[in-house]
Design an enzyme around this catalytic site. Sequence first.
Site: not given
Length: 168
Positions: A103, A126, A134-135, A163
Site C-alpha cells: 500500500y 476498484n 487489486c488482489h 498467481e
Amino acid sequence: MTASTLTIPDYLLRVDSPIGRLELTADDDAVLSLSIEGGGTLPHDALPEKPNAVLTEAARQLTEYFDGKRKEFDVPVKLVGTPFQMSIWQSLATLGHGEFISYGELGVLAGRPGSGRAVGGAVGANPIPIIVGCHRVLASNQKITGYSGGNGIPTKVWLLDHESIGHL
C-alpha cells in the site's frame, strides 16, 4: 443495495469461476465493472443477462486466467473515479501476473506518500477486480489486510495462490 436501486447496465454477463460467480457489466466499448459473488449473491442477480462482444471476450479471458492459460488481460476497461482513485487504479494496471506491491509503495507511485489509508480505500473501490489486479496489494510485510471482493480474505488468498504470490 437491490437491483432496483442500481443503475441498469447496458450489457450484463455472468461467468462461473473457482472463486464464485462473476458478474460483468459493459457499455458498447469496454468493461465497466466486475463483481465477485459474495454470500451467494451478485448486484444484478434479478436482471437477465445481455451479453455483447466486449463481455464475451472478457469472459473468455477470465476463463483462461482461471485455467492458468492467461497471464494478462487485454480486454478494454473503462474506469471511472476520482483523480486519486484513477491514479491508484492506473498503477495497479501496470502490475503483472505474480507481482505484488505494498500500500505504501502504491501511495508513492501515485504521488501521495504516507497515504496508506486513502490508498486502501481506493484499492477497495476498484470496480474491475482481477482484470485490474487489486488482489496484488499487500501490507509491507506481505500480510493480507483485507479484500472487498467476493468472500473477502479467502477470495484474495485464492487469487494470490493462483498467481504464486507469497503472503502471510
